[in-house]
Design a protein around this motif. Structure first.
Motif, PDB file in Angstrom:
ATOM      1  N   ARG A 159       6.693   8.959  14.071  1.00 43.76           N
ATOM      2  CA  ARG A 159       5.290   9.143  14.430  1.00 43.76           C
ATOM      3  C   ARG A 159       5.061   8.807  15.899  1.00 43.76           C
ATOM      4  O   ARG A 159       5.867   8.099  16.523  1.00 43.76           O
ATOM      5  CB  ARG A 159       4.390   8.313  13.529  1.00 43.76           C
ATOM      6  N   THR A 172       2.245   7.873   4.832  1.00 42.23           N
ATOM      7  CA  THR A 172       3.053   7.883   6.062  1.00 42.23           C
ATOM      8  C   THR A 172       4.536   7.678   5.756  1.00 42.23           C
ATOM      9  O   THR A 172       5.358   7.764   6.660  1.00 42.23           O
ATOM     10  CB  THR A 172       2.595   6.781   7.035  1.00 42.23           C
ATOM     11  N   SER A 173       4.869   7.406   4.498  1.00 42.51           N
ATOM     12  CA  SER A 173       6.285   7.215   4.172  1.00 42.51           C
ATOM     13  C   SER A 173       7.044   8.518   4.395  1.00 42.51           C
ATOM     14  O   SER A 173       6.504   9.612   4.254  1.00 42.51           O
ATOM     15  CB  SER A 173       6.436   6.746   2.714  1.00 42.51           C
ATOM     16  N   THR A 174       8.306   8.379   4.771  1.00 36.96           N
ATOM     17  CA  THR A 174       9.119   9.568   5.045  1.00 36.96           C
ATOM     18  C   THR A 174       9.187  10.463   3.808  1.00 36.96           C
ATOM     19  O   THR A 174       9.046  11.685   3.901  1.00 36.96           O
ATOM     20  CB  THR A 174      10.551   9.142   5.425  1.00 36.96           C
ATOM     21  N   ARG A 232      -2.309   3.588   5.836  1.00 35.47           N
ATOM     22  CA  ARG A 232      -2.859   2.729   6.884  1.00 35.47           C
ATOM     23  C   ARG A 232      -2.947   3.400   8.243  1.00 35.47           C
ATOM     24  O   ARG A 232      -3.837   3.111   9.014  1.00 35.47           O
ATOM     25  CB  ARG A 232      -1.983   1.471   7.017  1.00 35.47           C
ATOM     26  N   ASP A 282      -5.027   0.401   1.942  1.00 40.41           N
ATOM     27  CA  ASP A 282      -4.114  -0.712   2.199  1.00 40.41           C
ATOM     28  C   ASP A 282      -3.850  -1.406   0.878  1.00 40.41           C
ATOM     29  O   ASP A 282      -4.777  -1.929   0.251  1.00 40.41           O
ATOM     30  CB  ASP A 282      -4.739  -1.682   3.221  1.00 40.41           C
ATOM     31  N   ALA A 283      -2.588  -1.410   0.473  1.00 36.53           N
ATOM     32  CA  ALA A 283      -2.235  -1.973  -0.830  1.00 36.53           C
ATOM     33  C   ALA A 283      -2.646  -3.436  -0.936  1.00 36.53           C
ATOM     34  O   ALA A 283      -2.867  -3.954  -2.032  1.00 36.53           O
ATOM     35  CB  ALA A 283      -0.734  -1.849  -1.060  1.00 36.53           C
ATOM     36  N   PHE A 333       3.909   6.123  -3.141  1.00 34.49           N
ATOM     37  CA  PHE A 333       5.112   5.942  -2.324  1.00 34.49           C
ATOM     38  C   PHE A 333       5.090   4.607  -1.583  1.00 34.49           C
ATOM     39  O   PHE A 333       6.050   4.280  -0.896  1.00 34.49           O
ATOM     40  CB  PHE A 333       5.232   7.080  -1.294  1.00 34.49           C
ATOM     41  N   VAL A 334       3.984   3.872  -1.697  1.00 39.73           N
ATOM     42  CA  VAL A 334       3.881   2.613  -0.953  1.00 39.73           C
ATOM     43  C   VAL A 334       5.031   1.707  -1.312  1.00 39.73           C
ATOM     44  O   VAL A 334       5.432   1.637  -2.459  1.00 39.73           O
ATOM     45  CB  VAL A 334       2.625   1.797  -1.362  1.00 39.73           C
ATOM     46  N   GLY A 335       5.508   0.980  -0.356  1.00 40.35           N
ATOM     47  CA  GLY A 335       6.541   0.005  -0.624  1.00 40.35           C
ATOM     48  C   GLY A 335       6.942  -0.660   0.667  1.00 40.35           C
ATOM     49  O   GLY A 335       6.752  -0.104   1.748  1.00 40.35           O
ATOM     50  N   ASP A 355       2.825  -4.949  -2.115  1.00 45.61           N
ATOM     51  CA  ASP A 355       3.080  -3.589  -1.627  1.00 45.61           C
ATOM     52  C   ASP A 355       3.799  -2.731  -2.667  1.00 45.61           C
ATOM     53  O   ASP A 355       3.502  -1.549  -2.817  1.00 45.61           O
ATOM     54  CB  ASP A 355       3.946  -3.628  -0.349  1.00 45.61           C
ATOM     55  N   TYR A 400      12.657  -7.756  -3.594  1.00 44.08           N
ATOM     56  CA  TYR A 400      12.229  -6.347  -3.598  1.00 44.08           C
ATOM     57  C   TYR A 400      12.532  -5.734  -4.973  1.00 44.08           C
ATOM     58  O   TYR A 400      11.686  -5.078  -5.590  1.00 44.08           O
ATOM     59  CB  TYR A 400      12.976  -5.611  -2.494  1.00 44.08           C
ATOM     60  N   LYS A 431      10.009  -4.048  -7.759  1.00 37.82           N
ATOM     61  CA  LYS A 431      10.179  -2.689  -8.280  1.00 37.82           C
ATOM     62  C   LYS A 431      10.324  -2.727  -9.800  1.00 37.82           C
ATOM     63  O   LYS A 431       9.793  -1.872 -10.508  1.00 37.82           O
ATOM     64  CB  LYS A 431      11.404  -2.015  -7.646  1.00 37.82           C
ATOM     65  N   GLY A 446      17.884   6.470  -5.148  1.00 38.28           N
ATOM     66  CA  GLY A 446      18.991   5.660  -4.632  1.00 38.28           C
ATOM     67  C   GLY A 446      18.702   5.384  -3.166  1.00 38.28           C
ATOM     68  O   GLY A 446      17.560   5.112  -2.805  1.00 38.28           O
ATOM     69  N   VAL A 448      17.946   6.513   0.532  1.00 45.32           N
ATOM     70  CA  VAL A 448      17.372   7.698   1.146  1.00 45.32           C
ATOM     71  C   VAL A 448      17.308   7.489   2.658  1.00 45.32           C
ATOM     72  O   VAL A 448      17.027   6.377   3.130  1.00 45.32           O
ATOM     73  CB  VAL A 448      15.952   7.977   0.588  1.00 45.32           C
ATOM     74  N   THR A 459      15.538   7.372   5.452  1.00 46.57           N
ATOM     75  CA  THR A 459      14.145   7.301   5.899  1.00 46.57           C
ATOM     76  C   THR A 459      13.988   6.226   6.966  1.00 46.57           C
ATOM     77  O   THR A 459      14.944   5.554   7.325  1.00 46.57           O
ATOM     78  CB  THR A 459      13.209   6.931   4.724  1.00 46.57           C
TER      79      THR A 459
HETATM   80  N1  LIG Z   1      14.583   4.699   1.540  1.00 45.93           N
HETATM   81  C1  LIG Z   1      15.228   4.319   0.476  1.00 45.93           C
HETATM   82  O1  LIG Z   1      16.460   4.213   0.486  1.00 45.93           O
HETATM   83  C2  LIG Z   1      14.486   4.018  -0.796  1.00 45.93           C
HETATM   84  C3  LIG Z   1      15.238   3.808  -1.954  1.00 45.93           C
HETATM   85  C4  LIG Z   1      14.586   3.543  -3.137  1.00 45.93           C
HETATM   86  C5  LIG Z   1      13.206   3.486  -3.161  1.00 45.93           C
HETATM   87  N2  LIG Z   1      12.479   3.687  -2.018  1.00 45.93           N
HETATM   88  C6  LIG Z   1      11.019   3.606  -2.105  1.00 45.93           C
HETATM   89  O2  LIG Z   1      10.463   4.831  -1.704  1.00 45.93           O
HETATM   90  C7  LIG Z   1       9.140   4.604  -1.211  1.00 45.93           C
HETATM   91  C8  LIG Z   1       8.976   5.309   0.104  1.00 45.93           C
HETATM   92  O3  LIG Z   1       9.797   4.679   1.078  1.00 45.93           O
HETATM   93  P1  LIG Z   1      10.436   5.388   2.354  1.00 45.93           P
HETATM   94  O4  LIG Z   1      11.883   5.274   2.198  1.00 45.93           O
HETATM   95  O5  LIG Z   1       9.801   6.690   2.544  1.00 45.93           O
HETATM   96  O6  LIG Z   1      10.106   4.355   3.492  1.00 45.93           O
HETATM   97  P2  LIG Z   1       8.930   4.227   4.538  1.00 45.93           P
HETATM   98  O7  LIG Z   1       8.847   5.444   5.355  1.00 45.93           O
HETATM   99  O8  LIG Z   1       9.140   2.922   5.207  1.00 45.93           O
HETATM  100  O9  LIG Z   1       7.630   4.163   3.617  1.00 45.93           O
HETATM  101  C9  LIG Z   1       7.007   3.016   3.164  1.00 45.93           C
HETATM  102  C10 LIG Z   1       5.546   3.307   3.138  1.00 45.93           C
HETATM  103  O10 LIG Z   1       4.811   2.272   2.498  1.00 45.93           O
HETATM  104  C11 LIG Z   1       3.653   2.042   3.256  1.00 45.93           C
HETATM  105  N3  LIG Z   1       3.128   0.712   3.056  1.00 45.93           N
HETATM  106  C12 LIG Z   1       3.798  -0.457   3.102  1.00 45.93           C
HETATM  107  N4  LIG Z   1       2.954  -1.462   2.877  1.00 45.93           N
HETATM  108  C13 LIG Z   1       1.725  -0.918   2.699  1.00 45.93           C
HETATM  109  C14 LIG Z   1       0.443  -1.431   2.437  1.00 45.93           C
HETATM  110  N5  LIG Z   1       0.229  -2.735   2.305  1.00 45.93           N
HETATM  111  N6  LIG Z   1      -0.595  -0.583   2.306  1.00 45.93           N
HETATM  112  C15 LIG Z   1      -0.406   0.738   2.450  1.00 45.93           C
HETATM  113  N7  LIG Z   1       0.784   1.298   2.699  1.00 45.93           N
HETATM  114  C16 LIG Z   1       1.832   0.464   2.824  1.00 45.93           C
HETATM  115  C17 LIG Z   1       4.065   2.240   4.666  1.00 45.93           C
HETATM  116  O11 LIG Z   1       2.902   2.495   5.421  1.00 45.93           O
HETATM  117  P3  LIG Z   1       2.769   2.202   7.013  1.00 45.93           P
HETATM  118  O12 LIG Z   1       3.188   3.479   7.630  1.00 45.93           O
HETATM  119  O13 LIG Z   1       1.324   1.935   7.218  1.00 45.93           O
HETATM  120  O14 LIG Z   1       3.657   1.056   7.348  1.00 45.93           O
HETATM  121  C18 LIG Z   1       4.967   3.449   4.519  1.00 45.93           C
HETATM  122  O15 LIG Z   1       4.221   4.627   4.507  1.00 45.93           O
HETATM  123  C19 LIG Z   1       8.975   3.101  -1.133  1.00 45.93           C
HETATM  124  O16 LIG Z   1       8.267   2.661  -2.271  1.00 45.93           O
HETATM  125  C20 LIG Z   1      10.394   2.587  -1.195  1.00 45.93           C
HETATM  126  O17 LIG Z   1      10.442   1.276  -1.722  1.00 45.93           O
HETATM  127  C21 LIG Z   1      13.098   3.952  -0.835  1.00 45.93           C
END
Ligand SMILES: NC(=O)c1ccc[n+]([C@@H]2O[C@H](COP(=O)([O-])OP(=O)(O)OC[C@H]3O[C@@H](n4cnc5c(N)ncnc54)[C@H](OP(=O)(O)O)[C@@H]3O)[C@@H](O)[C@H]2O)c1
Ligand SMILES: Cc1cc2nc3c(=O)[nH]c(=O)nc-3n(C[C@H](O)[C@H](O)[C@H](O)COP(=O)(O)OP(=O)(O)OC[C@H]3O[C@@H](n4cnc5c(N)ncnc54)[C@H](O)[C@@H]3O)c2cc1C
Lengths: 436, 245
Positions: free
Chosen positions: A26, B11-13, B34, B60-61, B86-88, B109, B151, B155, B182, B184, B186
């Motif tokens: 971004r 905004t998550s990937t 956010r 905001d979570a 997708f929040v996390g 979150d 974490y 989950k 698994g 990803v 991102t």
């Molecule tokens: N990447 C992996 O390997 C993987 C594996 C298993 C599961 N996951 C899960 O997949 C989901 C998406 O993750 P991602 O890999 O795409 O990573 P990411 O781009 O870091 O996405 C995480 C998202 O959560 C948002 N977030 C965090 N805290 C928040 C809050 N308090 N309120 C609102 N939004 C909040 C972030 O928003 P901001 O932009 O505002 O920070 C961001 O958009 C997550 O739940 C993650 O745990 C990921």
């Protein structure tokens, strides 16, 4: 984490680099990097040589910033993030009747890469280069975003288009898209017997998209034989493109041995009937024929390959013929060889295009091929032409500057935009483009 | 009838990829998160791709007070309403060990924040009698591991919540799918080492959309994680506690 330390290479896989890469998703993330740790930007690394490398330094991978920010369906004006790929833009907008104005031979090239190399496509003779359709560029400078337009910031615009990324990361750009009749291509293919006929046909072509495949192994009477493709967009129903295949491993050297290439080329040439033919092609297949096979660069094995591409003025057509003769005599060429008529259109100080003929040929990375490319470069200088920095991996500092008559203007503007040399890449260092 | 996805953590990937694909197939998107400026860029992208509705709303979570405005906006949207979470967040285990006050935020979150939101919106979806809830958990929630167990625990809590929600909403015509990705490629994992079977977000998003259409209950994505986690789940605790996986 912001940085990932990794190894990466250019498309030809000859040069490689090691260092930290950031991949912002971004604008705010890019702004922070640009301010705290300014570094050159890269796209999909479809440049063959070292333009997309910064060994031991940092780089900003822009590929995740790839969103459409605005599109006006009435005018075709598009505002898009610089990491977006040309093929993706085509996919979204062709069904709506709009095409990217200029498309290089790979749909994986990003908008940022297309600007920084001022790329050309099969419509160069009519439409000019990519940069000519760019109406605004937003650079992410250390102090924040800077909007650059051809009218208000003429020098900076011309230093950015074709400017090898040396004016800073391009975050987004506005382009004028081209109207299309539909999302298929009506393609006329014609067998060409020899060099003179080829040039005559290229000169006479009135098609919007014209390109020649040339058999760079044919000699004697057959020198310069090939296939001329002329195309227009059209509407109609054809099945969607098949999913891409991948080259899963590095091919053994055998795969592109001279006999294999000669046999392949002869068969490829005969594929088109004597009297020519008209076929309907999927738009992707016409513009990006090689993209169907992912990672096809691995066909050349571990040591990689080079593409030599030059353009020479019309008057120097005989010089180009002599170069082709030398290539055919060497037996080193691969089947990938392209001949095209270029128009005068170019938009930047360091843009490659000039009115004339451009020849591009791939070679495996062997000592004999490197020597041959060196000779071809020297011949290009004599012909008053230039080599394409998106492809080059071998030239030295002495040859290149003289090929680009507006080098001084570019250099001056870049020096002002980046006095500390933050955006230097391996190519820029190899060719000493940023040293006085 | 048209479907609109409320996307939490837009905004998550992975969410961005998902929003694109949903737009490509003609669904609307209400992007909640956010970073408003960033979501606006995604909204334009979705609109260009054909989303009939592409809007942005603050979420905001950690601030449950922000939820009711989303519910209000959602109620006004006609057609099928679906939600994808997708929040996390994933601070490193070391960071949380050093500062346990980070644990509460991580749990909010990944679990309680989304759970509060889903509990609030459930009656709206049930009243419409259709739609889908997609909750993104993680394979990390299948077993507590030394390197990532807070974490993982958050989950796991979310998985269990979704299982109950599925049990509840299924009878009202709303389908709930638990997604366990698994590793990803991102923003969350960029620069991390040891990422086995690293998948691209486009692939995960496509699996999610297909799974949602096919009404899958639990989706491991990429599929390789299903046998992998089946084996990992079967390892007896007395052995598992000595492993470093
Ligand atoms: N990447 C992996 O390997 C993987 C594996 C298993 C599961 N996951 C899960 O997949 C989901 C998406 O993750 P991602 O890999 O795409 O990573 P990411 O781009 O870091 O996405 C995480 C998202 O959560 C948002 N977030 C965090 N805290 C928040 C809050 N308090 N309120 C609102 N939004 C909040 C972030 O928003 P901001 O932009 O505002 O920070 C961001 O958009 C997550 O739940 C993650 O745990 C990921
Ligand atoms: C199969 C194939 C066919 C090709 N056909 C053609 C053709 O027909 N015509 C043609 O002109 N070219 C052609 N090319 C070359 C290709 O179009 C260019 O190399 C293009 O620059 C690749 O885009 P990229 O995104 O991969 O850029 P990269 O290779 O990653 O980068 C190229 C340059 O652009 C700069 N750059 C990239 N993104 C940014 C940014 N966001 N901001 C600032 N600087 C940036 C880099 O610093 C570097 O100097 C072809 C390449 C291949 C592999």
């Amino acid at each position: 984490m912001t940085w990932k330390t990794t190894d990466y290479c250019g498309w030809g896989r000859v040069h490689s680099a090691h260092g930290p890469l950031a991949r912002p998703e971004r604008a705010s993330a890019l702004a922070t990097i640009a301010e705290k740790t300014p570094a050159p930007a890269v796209g999909m690394r479809r440049s063959y040589g070292d333009a997309c490398l910064n060994d031991a330094g940092r780089m900003i991978d822009m590929t995740r910033m790839d969103r459409v920010l605005e599109f006006d369906p009435a005018t075709g004006a598009l505002h898009i993030e610089a990491g977006a790929q040309i093929g993706q833009i085509l996919k979204i907008f062709a069904p709506k009747g709009w095409l990217p104005p200029v498309m290089p031979g790979t749909g994986f090239a990003t908008v940022g890469g297309a600007i920084a190399m001022d790329v050309h496509g099969k419509n160069h003779h009519g439409a000019g280069s990519f940069g000519m359709h760019v109406t605004e560029i937003t650079l992410m400078m250390p102090k924040g975003p800077k909007v650059v337009t051809p009218a208000k910031n003429s020098a900076l615009f011309k230093a950015t288009v074709g400017g090898l990324g040396q004016t800073g990361p391009i975050m987004s750009a506005r382009l004028q898209m081209l109207r299309a009749k539909g999302d298929v291509m009506i393609v006329t293919e014609r067998r060409v017997e020899a060099w003179n006929e080829f040039l005559a046909l290229l000169d006479a072509s009135e098609a919007t998209y014209t390109v020649g495949w040339i058999d760079a192994t044919a000699r004697g009477d057959q020198l310069g034989r090939g296939i001329l493709e002329e195309a227009e967009t059209g509407a109609g129903l054809i099945p969607p493109a098949k999913r891409g295949k991948r080259i899963p491993f590095d091919a053994p050297d055998m795969a592109l041995s001279p006999t294999v290439v000669r046999t392949f080329n002869a068969a490829y040439w005969r594929r088109v009937p004597d009297k020519g033919r008209t076929v309907v092609k999927h738009i992707d297949n016409f513009f990006f024929p090689l993209d169907k096979i992912h990672d096809w660069n691995r066909l050349y094995g571990k040591s990689g390959f080079h593409q030599f591409q030059c353009v020479v003025p019309i008057e120097a057509a005989d010089d180009l013929r002599a170069m082709l003769e030398r290539i055919a005599g060497s037996g080193l060429a691969s089947p990938l060889a392209v001949l095209k008529r270029m128009g005068p259109g170019r938009a930047g100080y360091m843009s490659f295009p000039m009115e004339g003929y451009t020849l591009a040929v791939d070679f495996p990375n062997r000592a004999a091929a490197r020597r041959l490319i060196g000779e071809l470069e020297a011949a290009t200088v004599v012909a008053g032409g230039r080599i394409y920095l998106a492809k080059d991996a071998l030239a030295g500092p002495d040859t290149v500057r003289g090929m680009y008559p507006e080098f001084a203007a570019w250099s001056k503007t870049v020096q002002k935009a980046d006095p500390d040399g933050h955006y230097m890449t391996d190519l820029v260092r190899r060719l000493k483009l940023r040293t006085a | 009838m048209s479907q609109t996805w409320i996307i939490l953590g837009a905004t998550s990937t992975i969410a961005r990829s998902f929003a694109r694909l949903a737009s490509d197939s003609g669904d609307g998107v209400l992007l909640a998160g956010r970073d408003i400026a960033d979501m606006q860029a995604t909204a334009s992208d979705c609109a260009a791709r054909g989303a009939p509705l592409a809007e942005v709303i603050a979420f905001d979570a950690r601030d449950a007070a922000s939820f009711s405005a989303i519910l209000k906006r959602a109620s006004d949207i006609d057609g099928t309403l679906s939600v994808a979470v997708f929040v996390g967040s994933m601070p490193t285990q070391d960071a949380m060990d050093a500062d346990p006050s980070l644990i509460a935020g991580t749990v909010t979150d990944n679990f309680t924040g989304p759970a509060i939101f889903l509990t609030m919106i459930a009656p709206i979806l049930e009243a419409r009698g259709n739609g889908t809830v997609v909750g993104v958990g993680s394979v990390a929630g299948d077993r507590g591991r030394i390197g990532n167990y807070i974490y993982g625990a958050a989950k796991a809590g979310f998985h269990t919540y979704l299982s109950g929600l599925r049990n509840r909403m299924g009878r009202k015509g709303v389908h709930v799918m638990t997604v366990k990705p698994g590793t990803v490629d991102t923003a969350m994992t960029w620069g991390m080492e040891k990422l086995p079977f690293l998948a691209q977000p486009e692939k995960i998003a496509a699996d999610i959309l297909r799974g949602a259409n096919g009404q899958k209950n639990i989706l491991y994505t990429p599929l390789i994680w299903w046998p992998v986690m089946t084996v990992i789940r079967l390892i007896p605790e007395r052995i598992f506690k000595k492993l470093q996986v």
